[in-house]
Design a protein around this motif. Structure first.
Motif, PDB file in Angstrom:
ATOM      1  N   VAL A   1      66.076  50.965  42.714  1.00 19.35           N
ATOM      2  CA  VAL A   1      64.536  50.538  42.412  1.00 19.35           C
ATOM      3  C   VAL A   1      64.124  49.415  43.268  1.00 19.35           C
ATOM      4  O   VAL A   1      64.858  48.480  43.239  1.00 19.35           O
ATOM      5  N   LEU A   2      63.064  49.695  43.771  1.00 19.43           N
ATOM      6  CA  LEU A   2      62.440  48.578  44.814  1.00 19.43           C
ATOM      7  C   LEU A   2      61.626  47.734  43.998  1.00 19.43           C
ATOM      8  O   LEU A   2      60.717  48.049  43.231  1.00 19.43           O
ATOM      9  N   ASN A   3      61.957  46.208  44.105  1.00 24.17           N
ATOM     10  CA  ASN A   3      61.087  45.403  43.431  1.00 24.17           C
ATOM     11  C   ASN A   3      60.279  44.514  44.258  1.00 24.17           C
ATOM     12  O   ASN A   3      60.561  44.046  45.151  1.00 24.17           O
ATOM     13  N   ALA A   4      58.908  45.029  44.141  1.00 29.45           N
ATOM     14  CA  ALA A   4      57.626  44.435  45.150  1.00 29.45           C
ATOM     15  C   ALA A   4      56.955  43.519  44.142  1.00 29.45           C
ATOM     16  O   ALA A   4      56.945  43.601  43.015  1.00 29.45           O
ATOM     17  N   THR A   5      55.954  42.919  44.760  1.00 30.95           N
ATOM     18  CA  THR A   5      54.988  41.909  44.142  1.00 30.95           C
ATOM     19  C   THR A   5      53.686  42.151  44.220  1.00 30.95           C
ATOM     20  O   THR A   5      53.255  42.951  45.120  1.00 30.95           O
ATOM     21  N   LEU A   6      52.905  41.867  43.384  1.00 26.13           N
ATOM     22  CA  LEU A   6      51.366  41.900  43.258  1.00 26.13           C
ATOM     23  C   LEU A   6      50.854  40.474  43.055  1.00 26.13           C
ATOM     24  O   LEU A   6      51.480  39.813  42.136  1.00 26.13           O
ATOM     25  N   SER A   7      49.792  39.948  43.734  1.00 22.20           N
ATOM     26  CA  SER A   7      49.442  38.806  43.544  1.00 22.20           C
ATOM     27  C   SER A   7      48.396  38.870  42.236  1.00 22.20           C
ATOM     28  O   SER A   7      47.836  37.505  41.923  1.00 22.20           O
ATOM     29  N   GLU A   8      47.887  40.056  42.126  1.00 17.76           N
ATOM     30  CA  GLU A   8      46.767  40.187  41.042  1.00 17.76           C
ATOM     31  C   GLU A   8      46.990  41.517  40.544  1.00 17.76           C
ATOM     32  O   GLU A   8      47.498  42.523  41.184  1.00 17.76           O
ATOM     33  N   PRO A   9      46.261  41.785  39.103  1.00 21.29           N
ATOM     34  CA  PRO A   9      46.491  43.120  38.681  1.00 21.29           C
ATOM     35  C   PRO A   9      45.549  44.075  39.454  1.00 21.29           C
ATOM     36  O   PRO A   9      44.396  43.478  40.041  1.00 21.29           O
ATOM     37  N   PRO A  10      45.921  45.253  39.561  1.00 20.26           N
ATOM     38  CA  PRO A  10      44.933  46.247  40.186  1.00 20.26           C
ATOM     39  C   PRO A  10      43.584  46.416  39.597  1.00 20.26           C
ATOM     40  O   PRO A  10      43.631  46.445  38.253  1.00 20.26           O
ATOM     41  N   PRO A  11      42.576  46.114  40.373  1.00 18.36           N
ATOM     42  CA  PRO A  11      41.290  46.270  39.708  1.00 18.36           C
ATOM     43  C   PRO A  11      41.215  47.806  39.102  1.00 18.36           C
ATOM     44  O   PRO A  11      40.456  47.857  37.689  1.00 18.36           O
ATOM     45  N   SER A  12      41.824  48.725  39.602  1.00 18.44           N
ATOM     46  CA  SER A  12      41.892  49.984  38.726  1.00 18.44           C
ATOM     47  C   SER A  12      42.901  50.755  39.784  1.00 18.44           C
ATOM     48  O   SER A  12      43.366  50.339  40.618  1.00 18.44           O
ATOM     49  N   PHE A  13      43.256  51.904  39.342  1.00 20.59           N
ATOM     50  CA  PHE A  13      44.248  52.860  39.854  1.00 20.59           C
ATOM     51  C   PHE A  13      43.612  53.744  40.965  1.00 20.59           C
ATOM     52  O   PHE A  13      44.125  54.414  41.695  1.00 20.59           O
ATOM     53  N   SER A  14      42.031  53.626  41.062  1.00 24.22           N
ATOM     54  CA  SER A  14      41.539  54.721  41.635  1.00 24.22           C
ATOM     55  C   SER A  14      41.266  54.067  43.105  1.00 24.22           C
ATOM     56  O   SER A  14      40.456  53.302  43.382  1.00 24.22           O
ATOM     57  N   ILE A  15      42.244  54.393  44.322  1.00 27.34           N
ATOM     58  CA  ILE A  15      41.995  53.847  45.362  1.00 27.34           C
ATOM     59  C   ILE A  15      40.648  54.306  46.220  1.00 27.34           C
ATOM     60  O   ILE A  15      40.000  53.236  46.921  1.00 27.34           O
ATOM     61  N   HIS A  16      40.002  55.345  46.172  1.00 34.60           N
ATOM     62  CA  HIS A  16      38.691  55.586  46.469  1.00 34.60           C
ATOM     63  C   HIS A  16      37.682  54.642  46.057  1.00 34.60           C
ATOM     64  O   HIS A  16      36.366  54.491  46.507  1.00 34.60           O
ATOM     65  N   GLU A  17      37.782  54.128  44.797  1.00 34.62           N
ATOM     66  CA  GLU A  17      36.918  53.310  44.052  1.00 34.62           C
ATOM     67  C   GLU A  17      36.949  51.714  44.515  1.00 34.62           C
ATOM     68  O   GLU A  17      36.260  51.028  44.131  1.00 34.62           O
TER      69      GLU A  17
END
Length: 290
Positions: free
Chosen positions: A47-63
């Motif tokens: 399993v690759l452990n990656a980081t996020l600096s903030e929660p995703p605003p949403s999961f909808s890339i197009h939005e």
């Protein structure tokens, strides 16, 4: 998990699908072994452990308009075409097919025809077809016949030169343009251009992922992490090599790089690495490379 296992685990992500976000030069801080192409047959697992600096605003890339959504969600989807993740610099010459097997310009550059892969399935088991691709870009360009609507639409202008989109059969999709636009293919290769399913309302994709990509959404704990799991029915046999990807939300930059130095994370958050950070981490952990 020991240091050697962590290094091996990261080194195999490039052969799966590492370029998960949009067009542009990507700089990442990773362990030194990621630079070496495996000399033997690739192994599965980890399993690759990656980081996020903030929660995703949403999961909808197009939005969305930030990497905070593209970085964790692009592995769930496929594009029609994509910039080759094994090339150091992106250009029209480094575009490869994903859901499209081949494509061609016609009508003096005013028509772009895609011939699509057969046998591809969405994560919920529904078959993929040109209907889905047409639906996606009709929704983004806000065509009158679009079967859905985005809450916000940051890339509508990308497609203002498109007159209409055709899906004459399940395996063919055609863009008809007002005038020649070579850049359209480049924009379709961006990480901001995934293909959405026509049978799932766009609003539902803000909180879940139904894609054709190599990974499925496994678990999301808001404010903590986003976890993806391997798609066993992925369209490329034997891929992905990883069992999953886990994006841990670490808001403070110093804490993110401390986690990398300590080996708790495998790869840095994209687009934020400054020279001073790289030098500091390199001094603490000589095996790190930029």
């Amino acid at each position: 998990m020991g240091r050697r296992q962590r290094q091996w685990r990261v080194s195999h992500t490039r052969t799966g699908r590492l370029q998960w976000y949009g067009a542009g030069l990507v700089v990442a801080l990773v362990l030194a072994s990621t630079l070496a192409w495996p000399a033997t047959e690739p192994k599965h697992g980890g399993v690759l452990n990656a980081t996020l600096s903030e929660p995703p605003p949403s999961f909808s890339i197009h939005e969305e308009a930030t990497v905070a959504s593209v970085w964790p969600m692009m592995p769930c989807y496929n594009n029609l075409v994509l910039f080759d993740p094994l090339k150091k610099q992106e250009s029209v010459n480094t575009i490869i097919g994903e859901l499209a097997e081949k494509w061609a310009w016609q009508d003096a550059g005013k028509t772009l025809v895609f011939h699509l892969r057969r046998g591809v399935k969405w994560h919920d088991g529904q078959p993929f077809s040109s209907k889905d691709a047409k639906h996606t870009f009709d929704v983004v360009r806000e065509a009158p016949e679009a079967s859905g609507k985005l809450r916000v639409n940051p890339r509508k202008l990308w497609y203002e030169n498109v007159v209409y989109i055709e899906a004459p059969d399940p395996d063919t999709m055609i863009f008809r343009l007002k005038r020649p636009q070579p850049s359209l293919l480049l924009m379709l290769a961006s990480g901001y251009s995934p293909v959405y399913p026509a049978h799932v309302p766009p609003a539902e994709l803000r909180t879940k992922c139904v894609g054709t990509g190599p990974f499925k959404l496994k678990e999301h704990r808001p404010g903590e992490y986003v976890e993806l799991a391997k798609n066993p029915d992925y369209m490329i046999k034997g891929r992905p090599y990883l069992d999953g990807i886990r994006y841990v939300i670490i808001r403070e930059r110093g804490t993110r790089y401390s986690a990398i130095q300590a080996g708790r994370q495998d790869i840095a958050y994209p687009l934020e690495i400054a020279k001073t950070i790289a030098e500091s981490v390199k001094q603490a952990v000589p095996s790190m490379v930029l």
